[in-house]
Design a protein around this motif. Structure first.
Motif, PDB file in Angstrom:
ATOM      1  N   LEU A 190       0.826  -1.200   0.000  1.00 22.81           N
ATOM      2  CA  LEU A 190       0.000   0.000   0.000  1.00 22.81           C
ATOM      3  C   LEU A 190       0.866   1.257   0.000  1.00 22.81           C
ATOM      4  O   LEU A 190       0.505   2.266  -0.598  1.00 22.81           O
ATOM      5  CB  LEU A 190      -0.928   0.006   1.217  1.00 22.81           C
ATOM      6  N   THR A 191       2.000   1.185   0.676  1.00 22.06           N
ATOM      7  CA  THR A 191       2.851   2.372   0.740  1.00 22.06           C
ATOM      8  C   THR A 191       3.570   2.606  -0.582  1.00 22.06           C
ATOM      9  O   THR A 191       3.700   3.731  -1.036  1.00 22.06           O
ATOM     10  CB  THR A 191       3.910   2.208   1.848  1.00 22.06           C
ATOM     11  N   PHE A 192       4.068   1.532  -1.180  1.00 23.75           N
ATOM     12  CA  PHE A 192       4.962   1.704  -2.320  1.00 23.75           C
ATOM     13  C   PHE A 192       4.344   1.282  -3.638  1.00 23.75           C
ATOM     14  O   PHE A 192       5.024   1.315  -4.661  1.00 23.75           O
ATOM     15  CB  PHE A 192       6.248   0.911  -2.089  1.00 23.75           C
ATOM     16  N   SER A 193       3.107   0.848  -3.662  1.00 26.12           N
ATOM     17  CA  SER A 193       2.459   0.309  -4.845  1.00 26.12           C
ATOM     18  C   SER A 193       3.134  -0.991  -5.253  1.00 26.12           C
ATOM     19  O   SER A 193       4.305  -1.202  -4.972  1.00 26.12           O
ATOM     20  CB  SER A 193       2.483   1.284  -6.036  1.00 26.12           C
ATOM     21  N   PRO A 194       2.367  -1.880  -5.885  1.00 22.63           N
ATOM     22  CA  PRO A 194       2.938  -3.192  -6.195  1.00 22.63           C
ATOM     23  C   PRO A 194       3.914  -3.205  -7.371  1.00 22.63           C
ATOM     24  O   PRO A 194       4.500  -4.236  -7.642  1.00 22.63           O
ATOM     25  CB  PRO A 194       1.704  -4.042  -6.500  1.00 22.63           C
ATOM     26  N   ASN A 195       4.101  -2.081  -8.049  1.00 24.08           N
ATOM     27  CA  ASN A 195       5.027  -2.092  -9.179  1.00 24.08           C
ATOM     28  C   ASN A 195       6.448  -2.389  -8.726  1.00 24.08           C
ATOM     29  O   ASN A 195       6.892  -1.849  -7.724  1.00 24.08           O
ATOM     30  CB  ASN A 195       5.029  -0.717  -9.857  1.00 24.08           C
ATOM     31  N   PRO A 196       7.159  -3.223  -9.472  1.00 24.60           N
ATOM     32  CA  PRO A 196       8.549  -3.467  -9.094  1.00 24.60           C
ATOM     33  C   PRO A 196       9.379  -2.189  -9.241  1.00 24.60           C
ATOM     34  O   PRO A 196       9.052  -1.319 -10.047  1.00 24.60           O
ATOM     35  CB  PRO A 196       9.015  -4.548 -10.071  1.00 24.60           C
ATOM     36  N   ARG A 197      10.409  -2.088  -8.457  1.00 22.29           N
ATOM     37  CA  ARG A 197      11.275  -0.912  -8.508  1.00 22.29           C
ATOM     38  C   ARG A 197      12.713  -1.347  -8.689  1.00 22.29           C
ATOM     39  O   ARG A 197      13.089  -2.445  -8.291  1.00 22.29           O
ATOM     40  CB  ARG A 197      11.203  -0.152  -7.183  1.00 22.29           C
ATOM     41  N   ALA A 198      13.500  -0.451  -9.247  1.00 21.20           N
ATOM     42  CA  ALA A 198      14.924  -0.727  -9.374  1.00 21.20           C
ATOM     43  C   ALA A 198      15.614  -0.267  -8.106  1.00 21.20           C
ATOM     44  O   ALA A 198      15.308   0.793  -7.578  1.00 21.20           O
ATOM     45  CB  ALA A 198      15.480   0.013 -10.580  1.00 21.20           C
ATOM     46  N   LEU A 199      16.502  -1.101  -7.595  1.00 19.96           N
ATOM     47  CA  LEU A 199      17.294  -0.734  -6.426  1.00 19.96           C
ATOM     48  C   LEU A 199      18.750  -0.777  -6.857  1.00 19.96           C
ATOM     49  O   LEU A 199      19.389  -1.819  -6.826  1.00 19.96           O
ATOM     50  CB  LEU A 199      17.027  -1.713  -5.283  1.00 19.96           C
ATOM     51  N   PRO A 200      19.285   0.358  -7.305  1.00 16.67           N
ATOM     52  CA  PRO A 200      20.614   0.318  -7.901  1.00 16.67           C
ATOM     53  C   PRO A 200      21.697  -0.025  -6.889  1.00 16.67           C
ATOM     54  O   PRO A 200      21.633   0.396  -5.735  1.00 16.67           O
ATOM     55  CB  PRO A 200      20.808   1.740  -8.445  1.00 16.67           C
ATOM     56  N   SER A 201      22.644  -0.799  -7.343  1.00 20.08           N
ATOM     57  CA  SER A 201      23.763  -1.167  -6.479  1.00 20.08           C
ATOM     58  C   SER A 201      24.656   0.044  -6.288  1.00 20.08           C
ATOM     59  O   SER A 201      24.863   0.834  -7.198  1.00 20.08           O
ATOM     60  CB  SER A 201      24.554  -2.293  -7.129  1.00 20.08           C
ATOM     61  N   GLN A 202      25.180   0.174  -5.077  1.00 16.93           N
ATOM     62  CA  GLN A 202      26.042   1.331  -4.815  1.00 16.93           C
ATOM     63  C   GLN A 202      27.503   0.957  -4.899  1.00 16.93           C
ATOM     64  O   GLN A 202      28.364   1.727  -4.504  1.00 16.93           O
ATOM     65  CB  GLN A 202      25.716   1.904  -3.437  1.00 16.93           C
ATOM     66  N   LEU A 203      27.770  -0.238  -5.393  1.00 18.27           N
ATOM     67  CA  LEU A 203      29.166  -0.659  -5.503  1.00 18.27           C
ATOM     68  C   LEU A 203      29.640  -0.430  -6.931  1.00 18.27           C
ATOM     69  O   LEU A 203      28.840  -0.433  -7.859  1.00 18.27           O
ATOM     70  CB  LEU A 203      29.282  -2.142  -5.136  1.00 18.27           C
ATOM     71  N   PRO A 204      30.938  -0.233  -7.111  1.00 17.06           N
ATOM     72  CA  PRO A 204      31.447  -0.040  -8.469  1.00 17.06           C
ATOM     73  C   PRO A 204      31.171  -1.270  -9.320  1.00 17.06           C
ATOM     74  O   PRO A 204      31.156  -2.401  -8.821  1.00 17.06           O
ATOM     75  CB  PRO A 204      32.951   0.156  -8.247  1.00 17.06           C
ATOM     76  N   ASP A 205      30.913  -1.049 -10.584  1.00 17.62           N
ATOM     77  CA  ASP A 205      30.535  -2.146 -11.460  1.00 17.62           C
ATOM     78  C   ASP A 205      31.770  -2.745 -12.128  1.00 17.62           C
ATOM     79  O   ASP A 205      32.025  -2.538 -13.298  1.00 17.62           O
ATOM     80  CB  ASP A 205      29.539  -1.631 -12.514  1.00 17.62           C
ATOM     81  N   VAL A 206      32.541  -3.462 -11.352  1.00 14.54           N
ATOM     82  CA  VAL A 206      33.675  -4.184 -11.949  1.00 14.54           C
ATOM     83  C   VAL A 206      33.357  -5.670 -11.886  1.00 14.54           C
ATOM     84  O   VAL A 206      32.668  -6.134 -10.984  1.00 14.54           O
ATOM     85  CB  VAL A 206      35.003  -3.913 -11.202  1.00 14.54           C
ATOM     86  N   ARG A 207      33.805  -6.427 -12.857  1.00 13.85           N
ATOM     87  CA  ARG A 207      33.532  -7.859 -12.877  1.00 13.85           C
ATOM     88  C   ARG A 207      34.843  -8.617 -12.879  1.00 13.85           C
ATOM     89  O   ARG A 207      35.802  -8.219 -13.535  1.00 13.85           O
ATOM     90  CB  ARG A 207      32.739  -8.242 -14.138  1.00 13.85           C
ATOM     91  N   PHE A 208      34.880  -9.684 -12.112  1.00 12.06           N
ATOM     92  CA  PHE A 208      36.061 -10.538 -12.123  1.00 12.06           C
ATOM     93  C   PHE A 208      35.723 -11.821 -12.863  1.00 12.06           C
ATOM     94  O   PHE A 208      34.687 -12.437 -12.608  1.00 12.06           O
ATOM     95  CB  PHE A 208      36.490 -10.891 -10.696  1.00 12.06           C
ATOM     96  N   GLN A 209      36.615 -12.196 -13.771  1.00 14.52           N
ATOM     97  CA  GLN A 209      36.382 -13.401 -14.561  1.00 14.52           C
ATOM     98  C   GLN A 209      36.675 -14.633 -13.698  1.00 14.52           C
ATOM     99  O   GLN A 209      37.738 -14.764 -13.115  1.00 14.52           O
ATOM    100  CB  GLN A 209      37.324 -13.371 -15.773  1.00 14.52           C
ATOM    101  N   ILE A 210      35.689 -15.521 -13.596  1.00 16.85           N
ATOM    102  CA  ILE A 210      35.943 -16.807 -12.937  1.00 16.85           C
ATOM    103  C   ILE A 210      35.327 -17.876 -13.807  1.00 16.85           C
ATOM    104  O   ILE A 210      34.124 -17.826 -14.075  1.00 16.85           O
ATOM    105  CB  ILE A 210      35.320 -16.872 -11.532  1.00 16.85           C
TER     106      ILE A 210
END
Lengths: 607, 385
Positions: free
Chosen positions: A112-132
């Protein structure tokens, strides 16, 4: 070969995610022997508070985590203080129901507070990827793993070496003794709920960031997977919960690797059943550990049932029987038809859960088996509908009992978890066994109800049909309870060791209860199939199982009349609250909580 | 609840309950009262988001209908009953609507189990069930009171297959689909059409709606070595798959069904959905007047938010309902017959919508080939990505 490395890594990554929820569940179970169904809702609340912090307030990540942890802990404390503490001297099943009610309320408040629509919750960490291997991992994976493992370790150390930790463990072992030794049990419970809720909130935040997506439907799934992981690791065992989660992740990932995506959850729940059957205390339970459930059946405490005089029952039955002749709208009749169908399911569940003490959380599976059997018999083999429904009942009785029989050695909560898993397995088999069940397409064009060649299509005739079916089943069950079988059932529930000492074969009686209960549920499912004309794997879902259990507890465990009264109440209330539109499920949750609070033994009392 | 006072509605429904099966008593509603449509759909529960989107679309359409003078001078309104997309509740709602003489036709429900369980009641009660998101091939087979403007997957999927195979030149495809009746039906039509265009289907994977982790699925996809990924998904799961595909290093072209067409897809997918191709029924710069009216009106009413596919379905459905009621009046049977007569109703999805009386569906959905560029949906310019 490299693919297997990838599957392994992926399994560990997702296991990591499950671990966050499982640790909180394990902590609470360890202390209060309670499966906290509200844990997923706290996870949800944490995710949305995190969203407010990140998107609206632009807090940096460490501050976000602290804000979420504190806010979630507060929610946990409120739940403990107002939802659960008042119930600590009532039957053990009451807090379980209360957590279900709390999760309704919390989920609805968030929606009821936020409506049922999904929301994006962006990550606050740098977007680096490590290959494994063939894939990559990012900083969030490491953070989630770090939080999971660190919290498990910290908890382990805290429980082992701090004074409050000792108090928590003492309370877990023997609440009364701990109280006598001067432990403030309430404070311990508060601490546990606060810590578990903080963890739950953080996990919601991190998982939300991980998928860059939060929505209000995420709570039930989180609870389900968390419960599986926790029990696999050994309920109440915090490091075990982490290992159980990783194992669950691996099994799912390998399941996808070998059989394909649609089999994924099937493996999760099969793993759970196998572990429960082979090692009921979980994989990592130590030999010294006290049994997870008390030896005698205090799970369901007997209370004095409300005696309803026979004439009152007769009058009530008569009134309901002639109801269609009175000026009552078809809408009311349809609601009562739904109540009869739920009533039959509740009769079945009140027998196995209330009378013999096997609290099932997968009862919708029996509906599904009955419904599919009846639908397929009448469609494929042109069996008359009346007979097909009985066939559905018989199939449900046979198959349901066969599926549950490996778990007969389990007690208390473990039965609930095993049945929950079996319920999910049945639904997933229906989804995947396409040659018989038509998979996700479902079965359409199921013929309407009919009796002796006459189609019953008017609401009045359908009402009579389902009402009579329910009354007959109720009368049979009443007879059963009054016979020596009923007494044996109750003896097993109240003290299975004493019952065994008297020479009762537990498995045989449990089978009998499930056969009878399975039949009633199967008939209900069969009627529903012909009423709806279309069913698929989603028609009979987990929410149905939870609803049925709510009905049974509300009416009074083992109480035949109570089951029916409960069914009418729980079908009727959401309909009555329709006026409140979006708020109705919230109101329903609150009413449920109040009922549990003030009548934990159920409206009509345990029989 | 758009434009009828809740209290009136409450009183009304209480009165309807009292009135019972006796239809005739209240059948002569005064002409000052709005013409009432029943909507059965999810406002709470796991599908609540779709019910919310319906409301937005309905309300916008109603504003326009009212501004244009309503239905022969009378207002059009709807009564939204929350079914949670649960068959047990949708059947009760069906009885409620059927016994309420003010309801002239019904719209919904959302999911197939909820909609099709209620169909027998609407059929026997003689109230049109207008299912505008019901793509299940058997939905309209429930009887001659079941009508649908849901785009038939037999129409939509060949368009998507043509986009992926002929226009984008993909030859070896991995299909990921929601394992629901919709996803399954869509997949089958897609695979058939793609093969006819000469593509090879390397792997198909069905996933359940609650799934969030697709990494292991994507390893299977990678091992099948496709040159394109086809998503038969809704926007939330579609965004998840695209993100995780990019995270695990899959660089193949992604082509998605129109159901991902939503600003939420862009929001949830972020950079990962850049260059994703989407076959849709309309696009923002579409010069068609009905599309421009819809998009401009929607943005105005909802603070600049772009409408999505479900908003459009609901908007079209309400306009169709108005057109039908204009012809059929308030008699339920006449409304059923009006569905056979209504012609060329302006529609965002179909351009001009006319029912095929045999199948009780609308054929010939519009087609637009979009691609995500710089975080926005744009018409594909034919350049490879």
């Amino acid at each position: 070969m490299s693919s297997w490395l990838d599957y392994t890594i992926n399994g560990l990554i997702v296991g990591n995610v499950y671990a966050l929820v499982a640790v909180g569940l394990a902590l609470i179970f360890g202390v209060s022997r309670l499966i906290n169904f509200a844990q997923g809702s706290i996870y949800l609340v944490g995710a949305y508070i995190g969203w407010v912090a990140v998107v609206q307030l632009h807090t940096p990540l460490p501050l976000t985590i602290i804000v979420v942890a504190v806010a979630a802990a507060l929610v946990g404390l409120i739940i403990e203080r107002f939802g659960l503490r008042p119930l600590q001297n009532s039957v053990r099943i009451a807090p379980l129901l209360a957590t279900i009610g709390i999760s309704f309320v919390l989920d609805q408040l968030v929606m009821l507070t936020f409506s049922p629509n999904p929301r994006a919750l962006p990550s606050q960490l740098p977007d680096v990827r490590f290959q494994i291997g063939g894939g990559t991992i990012g900083p969030l994976d490491l953070l989630i793993a770090g939080v999971g493992i660190t919290s498990a370790l910290l908890l382990f150390v805290f429980l082992r070496y701090s004074k409050l930790g000792w108090a928590i463990r003492a309370t877990a072992q023997d609440r009364d003794a701990a109280m006598q030794m001067g432990v403030d049990v309430n404070r311990v419970n508060q601490a546990v709920f606060g810590i578990a809720a903080a963890l739950g909130g953080i996990s919601g935040l991190l998982v939300g960031m991980y998928y860059n997506q939060i929505d209000t439907a995420m709570s039930l799934q989180a609870t389900l997977k968390g419960v599986v992981a926790e029990v696999v690791g050994g309920a109440g065992n915090v490091p075990g919960a982490v290992i159980g989660s990783l194992l669950l992740g691996l099994v799912e990932s390998y399941g996808v690797a070998v059989f394909g995506t649609s089999y994924r959850n099937l493996f999760a729940f099969l793993l759970l059943v196998v572990v429960l059957v082979l090692r009921p205390n979980g994989l990592f339970a130590s030999a010294r550990q006290a049994p997870p459930e008390p030896l005698t059946g205090t799970f369901i405490a007997p209370s004095r049932p409300v005696r309803i005089p026979r004439w009152a029952l007769l009058i009530a039955t008569a009134v309901f029987a002639i109801l269609p002749l009175l000026p009552v709208s078809f809408y009311v009749l349809q609601t009562l038809i739904n109540a009869s169908l739920l009533g039959m399911l509740a009769l079945s569940l009140t027998l196995v859960a209330g009378t013999i003490g096997q609290v099932s959380l997968g009862h919708a599976a029996l509906l599904a088996i009955g419904a599919y059997t009846s639908a397929l018999l009448s469609l494929t083999f042109s069996v008359p509908v009346g007979l097909a429904i009985i066939g559905g009942g018989l199939m449900s009785a046979a198959l349901g009992t066969a599926l549950i029989s490996p778990s007969f050695r389990l007690r208390g909560h473990y039965v609930s978890i095993a049945t929950l898993a079996i319920g999910e397995i049945v639904s997933l088999v229906i989804l995947n066994w396409e040659s018989v069940t038509r998979g996700p397409i479902g079965i359409s064009g199921i013929p309407p109800l009919s009796l002796f060649g006459y189609e019953l299509v008017s609401p009045i005739s359908i009402y009579w049909f389902s009402f009579i079916a329910m009354v007959v089943l109720a009368l049979l069950q009443g007879r059963l309870l009054g016979s020596h079988l009923g007494r044996s059932f109750r003896a097993i529930r109240d003290d299975d060791i004493a019952a065994r000492a008297y020479g009762l074969s537990l498995n045989r009686y449990k089978s009998l209860a499930f056969i009878f209960g399975g039949f009633a549920a199967g008939v209900s499912g069969g009627i529903a199939a012909h009423l709806y004309s279309y069913i698929n794997h989603e028609t009979f879902n987990t929410q149905q199982s939870i609803l049925a259990l709510t009905v049974v507890i509300l009416g009074g465990l083992g109480n035949v009349v109570g089951a029916i009264v409960g069914a009418v109440a729980l079908v009727g209330l959401p309909e009555v609250f329709r006026i409140a539109a979006e708020y109705r499920i919230l109101i329903y949750g609150i009413v449920l909580l109040l009922l549990v609070r003030f009548r934990p033994q159920g409206l009509l009392g345990t029989m | 609840m758009s434009n009828i006072d809740r209290r009136t509605l409450v009183k009304g429904s209480l009165a309807a309950m009292m009135a019972g099966a006796a239809f005739s008593r209240a059948a002569f509603a005064q002409s000052s009262e709005p013409i009432l449509l029943g909507v059965s759909g999810p406002l709470t529960g796991p599908n609540a988001q779709y019910g919310t989107q319906w409301k937005q679309g309905f309300d916008l359409a109603l504003d326009e209908i009212q501004a244009a003078g309503g239905i022969n001078g009378r207002k059009l309104a709807y009564s939204f009953e929350d079914s949670q997309s649960d068959p047990r509740q949708s059947v009760a709602i069906a009885q409620k609507f059927v016994s309420d003489p003010r309801i002239v036709m019904e719209l919904g429900d959302f999911s197939s189990p909820a909609s099709m369980a209620a169909s027998p009641i609407y059929q026997r009660g003689g109230l049109v069930q207008f299912g505008f998101t019901n793509s299940h091939p058997d939905f309209t087979k429930g009887g001659d009171f079941m009508w649908s403007t849901s785009v038939s997957q037999a129409d939509e999927q060949p368009l998507l297959a043509a986009y992926a195979v002929k226009r984008l030149g993909l030859k070896k495809l991995a299909v990921l689909h929601l394992n629901t009746d919709w996803g399954r039906t869509s997949r089958d039509y897609f695979v058939k059409a793609a093969k006819e265009h000469g593509a090879e289907i390397a792997v198909t994977e069905g996933y359940i709606a609650e799934e969030r982790d697709f990494r292991s699925t994507l390893v299977r996809v990678r091992d099948a070595n496709p040159d394109g990924l086809i998503l038969i998904s809704y926007y939330s799961d579609g965004a998840l798959i695209a993100r995780q595909a990019r995270q695990v290093g899959l660089k193949q072209v992604i082509c998605a069904a129109s159901s991902v067409y939503s600003p939420k897809f862009l929001e949830l997918g972020g950079e990962a959905v850049e260059d994703v191709h989407v076959g849709t029924r309309y696009f923002p710069e579409d010069p068609r007047p009905e599309v421009q009216t819809f998009i401009a009106g929607f943005k105005k009413k909802y603070n600049g938010v772009e409408p999505d596919a479900f908003n459009a379905y609901a908007y079209d459905a309400m306009n169709m309902a108005a057109a039908v009621v204009k012809i059929g009046g308030t008699d339920r049977r006449a409304i059923r017959d009006a569905f056979t007569k209504v012609k060329d109703v302006s529609s965002v999805i179909f351009g001009k919508a006319t029912f095929d009386v045999e199948s009780r569906r609308v054929k010939g959905a519009m087609n637009a080939e979009l691609v995500v560029r710089k975080g926005q949906f744009a018409l594909w310019d034919g350049k490879p990505t």
